[in-house]
Scaffold this motif. Structure first.
Motif, PDB file in Angstrom:
ATOM      1  N   THR A  87      -4.178   6.385 -10.761  1.00 34.49           N
ATOM      2  CA  THR A  87      -3.144   5.854  -9.875  1.00 34.49           C
ATOM      3  C   THR A  87      -1.779   5.762 -10.520  1.00 34.49           C
ATOM      4  OG1 THR A  87      -3.573   3.544 -10.468  1.00 34.49           O
ATOM      5  CG2 THR A  87      -4.886   4.489  -8.684  1.00 34.49           C
ATOM      6  N   PHE A  88      -1.739   5.817 -11.836  1.00 33.76           N
ATOM      7  CA  PHE A  88      -0.454   5.683 -12.525  1.00 33.76           C
ATOM      8  C   PHE A  88       0.087   7.043 -12.958  1.00 33.76           C
ATOM      9  CE2 PHE A  88       2.090   3.524 -16.066  1.00 33.76           C
ATOM     10  CZ  PHE A  88       3.063   3.111 -15.185  1.00 33.76           C
ATOM     11  N   GLU A  91      -0.303   9.682  -9.609  1.00 32.28           N
ATOM     12  CA  GLU A  91       0.507   9.345  -8.446  1.00 32.28           C
ATOM     13  C   GLU A  91       1.964   9.078  -8.800  1.00 32.28           C
ATOM     14  OE1 GLU A  91      -1.291   6.161  -6.323  1.00 32.28           O
ATOM     15  OE2 GLU A  91      -3.235   7.153  -6.161  1.00 32.28           O
ATOM     16  N   VAL A  92       2.245   8.795 -10.052  1.00 29.63           N
ATOM     17  CA  VAL A  92       3.619   8.478 -10.452  1.00 29.63           C
ATOM     18  C   VAL A  92       4.242   9.592 -11.288  1.00 29.63           C
ATOM     19  CG1 VAL A  92       5.067   6.894 -11.781  1.00 29.63           C
ATOM     20  CG2 VAL A  92       3.246   5.988 -10.332  1.00 29.63           C
ATOM     21  N   VAL A 106       9.050   4.147  -6.970  1.00 29.45           N
ATOM     22  CA  VAL A 106       7.658   4.579  -6.856  1.00 29.45           C
ATOM     23  C   VAL A 106       6.776   3.809  -7.828  1.00 29.45           C
ATOM     24  CG1 VAL A 106       6.070   6.506  -7.269  1.00 29.45           C
ATOM     25  CG2 VAL A 106       8.160   6.869  -5.953  1.00 29.45           C
ATOM     26  N   ILE A 107       7.234   3.658  -9.056  1.00 28.27           N
ATOM     27  CA  ILE A 107       6.408   2.988 -10.053  1.00 28.27           C
ATOM     28  C   ILE A 107       6.223   1.515  -9.706  1.00 28.27           C
ATOM     29  CG2 ILE A 107       8.200   2.276 -11.707  1.00 28.27           C
ATOM     30  CD1 ILE A 107       6.447   3.179 -13.952  1.00 28.27           C
ATOM     31  N   LYS A 109       6.283   0.115  -6.629  1.00 27.76           N
ATOM     32  CA  LYS A 109       5.376   0.001  -5.476  1.00 27.76           C
ATOM     33  C   LYS A 109       3.945   0.349  -5.869  1.00 27.76           C
ATOM     34  CE  LYS A 109       8.796   0.772  -1.831  1.00 27.76           C
ATOM     35  NZ  LYS A 109       9.200   1.599  -0.664  1.00 27.76           N
ATOM     36  N   ASN A 110       3.787   1.342  -6.739  1.00 23.76           N
ATOM     37  CA  ASN A 110       2.460   1.745  -7.175  1.00 23.76           C
ATOM     38  C   ASN A 110       1.757   0.621  -7.919  1.00 23.76           C
ATOM     39  OD1 ASN A 110       0.721   2.974  -9.553  1.00 23.76           O
ATOM     40  ND2 ASN A 110       0.670   4.457  -7.874  1.00 23.76           N
ATOM     41  N   ARG A 111       2.459  -0.002  -8.866  1.00 19.67           N
ATOM     42  CA  ARG A 111       1.857  -1.082  -9.646  1.00 19.67           C
ATOM     43  C   ARG A 111       1.636  -2.326  -8.793  1.00 19.67           C
ATOM     44  NH1 ARG A 111      -1.286   0.731 -12.771  1.00 19.67           N
ATOM     45  NH2 ARG A 111      -1.166   2.172 -11.037  1.00 19.67           N
ATOM     46  N   GLU A 113       0.818  -2.391  -5.590  1.00 21.52           N
ATOM     47  CA  GLU A 113      -0.384  -2.179  -4.796  1.00 21.52           C
ATOM     48  C   GLU A 113      -1.640  -2.214  -5.658  1.00 21.52           C
ATOM     49  OE1 GLU A 113      -0.664  -2.167  -1.501  1.00 21.52           O
ATOM     50  OE2 GLU A 113       1.458  -2.720  -1.659  1.00 21.52           O
ATOM     51  N   PHE A 114      -1.530  -1.703  -6.874  1.00 23.63           N
ATOM     52  CA  PHE A 114      -2.659  -1.730  -7.796  1.00 23.63           C
ATOM     53  C   PHE A 114      -3.071  -3.168  -8.099  1.00 23.63           C
ATOM     54  CE2 PHE A 114      -4.462  -1.836 -12.080  1.00 23.63           C
ATOM     55  CZ  PHE A 114      -5.456  -0.880 -11.978  1.00 23.63           C
TER      56      PHE A 114
END
Length: 217
Positions: A87-88, A91-92, A106-107, A109-111, A113-114
């Motif tokens: 996911t990191f 996806e990033v 992006v980073i 929002k990704n973290r 949600e994780f």
């Protein structure tokens, strides 16, 4: 996904040789350590939640610390490592970005949600990482092997474009990451009951990081 569902998924993905009692102990330990912390938890409480006798725990694990290190800690490491990579890095870091701002957004929002999805087990990691090398070292290796060079390359790219001031990439990496972590930790750990506007907070976070890195006054 509910807490029980992701714990079941975690156990199934991690160790298919566990007995049913071990699975119940693991689930109860993760739940209890996450809720009360390692120091505030007792094996009797874990046993009660697991529906087993306390002696059953000690037949497998000599002490409460042994339970943490022998089950919970390796599980966290094995669980988080593939998710962290998938996911990191995928996806990033495998995307192309027109601006450093896009990458930061992006980073963040990704973290976010994780952590939102896996907070109970990550809470144990946050609480215990400073005290157990067995938990810290796999993540140090993971970051070095799968994140550091990709992060550095992106920073150097935007330095060449003139979007980021000429500081060591390691410094910019630390400043960017610490700002994102500085939002996520209070968001979930300190003030989870607060009504958060995540989109607005991320916009403000990105603006703050960019202002410090742009060199503009």
């Amino acid at each position: 996904m509910s807490d029980s569902e992701w714990i079941t998924e975690l156990i199934n993905d991690t160790d298919t040789t566990m007995s049913e009692k071990q699975r119940k102990i693991l689930e109860a330990a993760i739940d209890t350590f996450s809720e009360k912390g390692y120091a505030g938890s007792s094996t009797s409480e874990i046993a009660k939640k697991a529906g087993v006798a306390e002696g059953t725990i000690f037949r497998h694990y000599k002490t409460k610390k042994d339970l943490l290190l022998s089950i919970v800690t390796p599980t966290i490491a094995r669980f988080a490592a593939p998710f962290f990579i998938k996911t990191f890095t995928k996806e990033v870091f495998e995307n192309e970005y027109e601006h450093y701002e896009d990458f930061l957004r992006v980073i963040a929002k990704n973290r976010l949600e994780f952590v939102r999805k896996h907070f109970p087990i990550l809470k144990i990691f946050i609480q215990e990482i400073a005290f157990h090398d067995e938990l810290r070292e796999p993540f140090q290796q993971l970051f070095t092997e799968h994140v550091y060079q990709k992060f550095k390359k992106i920073i150097e790219h935007f330095q060449e474009k003139g979007e980021i001031i000429d500081l060591p990439p390691e410094t910019i990496m630390r400043m960017s990451a610490s700002s994102i972590i500085g939002y996520i930790l209070p968001r979930f750990l300190l003030f989870p009951e607060k009504e958060w506007d995540d989109d607005k907070e991320i916009d403000q976070l990105v603006e703050f990081i960019l202002y410090g890195l742009s060199g503009k006054r």
